[in-house]
Write an enzyme that holds these catalytic residues in place. Structure first.
Site: not given
Length: 776
Positions: A376, A379, A488
């Site tokens: 997670d 990015e 999300d």
């Protein structure tokens, strides 16, 4: 000869034929080819393709031809035109703008001719057909999943241009921030550009979108056979933050006889959010807990973030700092940003030794029995110090259920500035051997490289089992390493609907193992929304319930008895469908064909199906038409050409038309295509609870064919030939329906032993052997 370098205007154009249908166009930049590498395409795999190419040079043109394509390049304009062998123009540059430079930026313009739709582009909100839209490629932690927001967590600079007679794909192999304008600026052309780097793209010709996907995944890679347990239900939230909660959750699933295979630990299992640590106060007997959960049939998946807390007493930080494994600024200082642990540093995953360092840290978890890793924030997402403290206050003190929305940017330039502020600084340095890269080039690859490190580390620690890896961020080629969930989302009807299209976009982009958070992540889910999402979620290849801190409970029993019964029934259907799903993954492994299929993939000659983006095919036979509006108890379903059968009643419909169907709360409209063959198991509490030697074959009237795949579901032995591939086909002979069984490959001894064939309300038991068998 499969490569030719041509002089076009003031640059060189290298044309490399990968296959007779795949061509790489690579332009020099100010006279030089600076880019002689790709982090998405395996050059070693494709360099000796040996394509037969004929070459001709005329006074004003160059001509290059294969068995499928003819390429003509104008010497004066540099204009590239691509024809099929019937002399039909497929694609051409727009005027003389096949290559345009503006400082570091590079552009290419293509004429829009007969293309009816532009599909793919990776993880995208908004409509399926992106004609008339602009798409940005820059991996971004975007918590607002309102329809139209772009970009999100993944970038896939690839699309398919569809036309009834032929399709083509374009893959822009450039990792800098780039964007596609698909006819918004001008309906006569589309263009794509990048802020820096080379104009390096692949043209992929195909008679259908499936052909194009197969060619694209030949370049960028395909998924391996997933561990069989990973096809079951995964239950997660932020957070099950203690042993007691996890034990109680597991016991509740088993007590209620609701199937489930995987439980998740979010960031609260760590000590102060320090990656690769365990909070001994919350989880004092971690290894025993993992073992106990396995005895109940549960696999444990733990979250891993790339941000390493700046803490000189923390071993991971100390080791990484001493070995110079963290990203640095141009001035030599280690780059720091704020994420959940506070002030943090970030591994330089471009370097092999850093990937090895990271992958080795998984070993202790694997030795304790952890089955999967959830990557997670990769990015990578980075907060400012102010944002960090604001998030801490919002979620831990004020108990917010979702983050505040940022103001909408006023224009495109402001949008670019906004998304760049959410990550590592562009001038951060990455290294590979002696070559230096700026983060502006590596940013979109960061998540992919982290997943590569995880994949390789898992194989070293446990070489006999297939890993389960889940990621939020990725780039073209992520499918080689990981499953993907779309980040999300919100507990909203809008996000339920948008997931239908987002997952079709990702599927078209060559990523098969995908899903959304069932029930939604941010905010409180309501009962009806949860039920409708569960009905759709069983057709997500990756099937996980997940929700955020401070939101209401979101387990299958959290919304009352009726909702629990419906959820249980559909979860049970998912488990019955696992042999069908697993067989579809074999096709994804071999050809890159996804499980979720836009109607155009199965009906490539029908323009009408493009209008029905709110339904999809699950594999070749099951049409899924979700209900995505509150209090709706019916909906219209478009049935493509052919005959179709209602999943619940068996009622037959003629295709090529819209039908109105009832959709009470306990039903999602499902239709089976004529000739459908659906292999199913008996329901079980978890994969492997029961030995499934009897295969149920649901057979529908018509001529059909299905490749059934089976292996041990755990190891890599299938790569040694230890699997079975069985072709089931049905046909009519003298007004009787027959089932033909043919072994294409037979190398797994512990598979299916017998069949129970269900056809037109009749049941017949058969031993699994080659031959033709009457079934009516």
């Amino acid at each position: 000869m499969d490569e030719k370098v041509l002089r076009v205007k003031d640059e060189l154009l290298k044309i490399h034929f990968i296959t007779p249908k795949i061509v790489n166009f690579h332009y020099s930049k100010y006279g030089k080819f600076d880019k002689n590498y790709s982090l998405c395409v395996d050059y070693e795999k494709i360099k000796d393709s040996g394509v037969r190419v004929t070459y001709e040079e005329g006074e004003n043109y160059y001509r290059l031809s294969t068995d499928y394509l003819e390429i003509i390049v104008s010497k004066e304009l540099g204009k590239v035109s691509i024809y099929d062998k019937g002399k039909n123009l497929i694609l051409s540059d727009y005027e003389d703008k096949g290559y345009v430079k503006e400082g570091k930026k590079i552009y290419t313009y293509k004429k829009i001719r007969h293309e009816e739709a532009f599909l793919g582009f990776g993880e995208r909100l908004g409509p399926l057909n992106k004609r008339g839209h602009v798409l940005i490629n820059w991996n971004t932690d975007e918590s607002d999943h309102s329809v139209g927001n772009d970009p999100l967590y993944q970038s896939h600079p690839f699309f398919i241009a569809w036309h009834p007679t032929a399709s083509y794909g374009l893959f822009f192999d450039n990792t800098f921030l780039s964007y596609f304008d698909m006819g918004k600026e001008d309906k006569d052309y589309y263009y794509f550009c990048a802020e820096d780097g080379d104009l390096d793209y692949y043209f992929i010709y195909g008679s259908s979108p499936k052909d194009v996907i197969e060619g694209y995944t030949y370049l960028t890679g395909r998924y391996y056979m997933p561990p069989l347990w990973s096809l079951g239900l995964h239950q997660s939230r932020w957070s099950y933050d203690s042993e007691i909660k996890l034990y109680n959750l597991a016991k509740e699933f088993r007590k209620r006889n609701i199937p489930c295979d995987a439980l998740y630990l979010d960031i609260d299992y760590m000590r102060g959010y320090r990656v690769f640590t365990i909070n001994k106060k919350r989880f004092p007997h971690f290894e025993k807990m993992v073992k106990d959960l396995k005895n109940l049939g549960f696999k444990l998946v733990v979250i891993i973030d790339p941000g390493v807390k700046w803490d000189r007493k923390y071993e991971i930080f100390k080791e990484g700092l001493s070995k110079d494994f963290f990203c640095r600024m141009e001035n030599g200082k280690v780059f720091t940003g704020y994420v959940w642990p506070g002030k943090s540093v970030f591994p330089d995953f471009l370097r092999k030794e850093v990937r090895n360092f990271w992958g080795e840290k998984l070993r202790e978890f694997i030795n304790m029995g952890v089955s999967g890793f959830w990557n997670d924030m990769n990015e990578p997402s980075v907060f400012s110090r102010i944002e960090y403290w604001a998030m801490k206050i919002l979620f831990h003190i004020l108990k917010f259920k979702e983050p505040p929305k940022l103001p909408k940017p006023k224009n495109f330039e402001e949008k670019i500035k906004q998304i760049k502020r959410k990550t590592v600084h562009e001038k951060v340095i990455h290294k590979e051997d002696d070559k230096i890269f700026y983060h502006s080039e590596i940013h979109n690859l960061y998540g992919l490289l982290m997943n590569q490190a995880t994949f390789e580390g898992f194989l070293k620690a446990n070489p006999h089992e297939r890993p389960f890896i889940l990621t939020r961020s990725g780039f073209s080629g992520i499918q080689k390493y990981s499953a993907v969930w779309c980040g999300d989302n919100k507990s909203s009807w809008e996000n339920l609907f948008s997931s239908i299209i987002t997952l079709q976009n990702l599927s078209i982009s060559g990523v098969p193992f995908i899903g959304e958070d069932v029930g939604g992540f941010w905010g409180d889910c309501e009962r009806e929304l949860f039920v409708r999402w569960m009905e759709l979620g069983i057709f997500y290849p990756f099937f996980r319930i997940h929700t955020a801190k401070n939101t209401r409970n979101q387990e299958p029993w959290s919304f009352g008895d009726e909702a629990e019964k419906i959820a249980k029934d559909f979860i049970s259907l998912r488990y019955r469908l696992i042999p069908y799903i697993y067989s579809l993954f074999y096709e994804a492994k071999e050809k890159g064909i996804p499980l979720i299929r836009s109607l155009i993939l199965e009906f490539p000659n029908s323009k009408e199906v493009l209008s029905y983006e709110d339904e999809f095919m699950f594999g070749p036979f099951i049409l899924v038409a979700p209900v995505y509006e509150k209090e709706k108890r019916e909906r219209k379903v478009y049935l493509p050409e052919g005959f179709w059968y209602d999943f619940y009643t068996g009622k037959r419909y003629r295709g090529g038309t819209l039908v109105k169907v009832n959709a009470p709360l306990n039903k999602i409209p499902l239709f089976l295509r004529e000739g459908a063959i659906i292999p199913m198991w008996n329901t079980q509490s978890y994969v492997g609870e029961k030995k499934q030697e009897m295969l149920n074959l649901e057979v529908y009237p018509g001529d059909g064919k299905f490749l059934y795949y089976e292996d041990d579901g755990i190891s890599w032995d299938y790569e040694k030939g230890m699997y079975n591939l069985i072709e089931f086909s049905t046909f009519k002979k003298e007004e009787k329906q027959f089932l033909r069984i043919r072994f294409i490959h037979k190398g797994y001894k512990d598979g299916t032993k017998s069949l129970k064939v269900h056809y037109c309300k009749k049941e017949k038991k058969l031993e699994l052997m080659e031959g033709e068998f009457e079934i009516n």
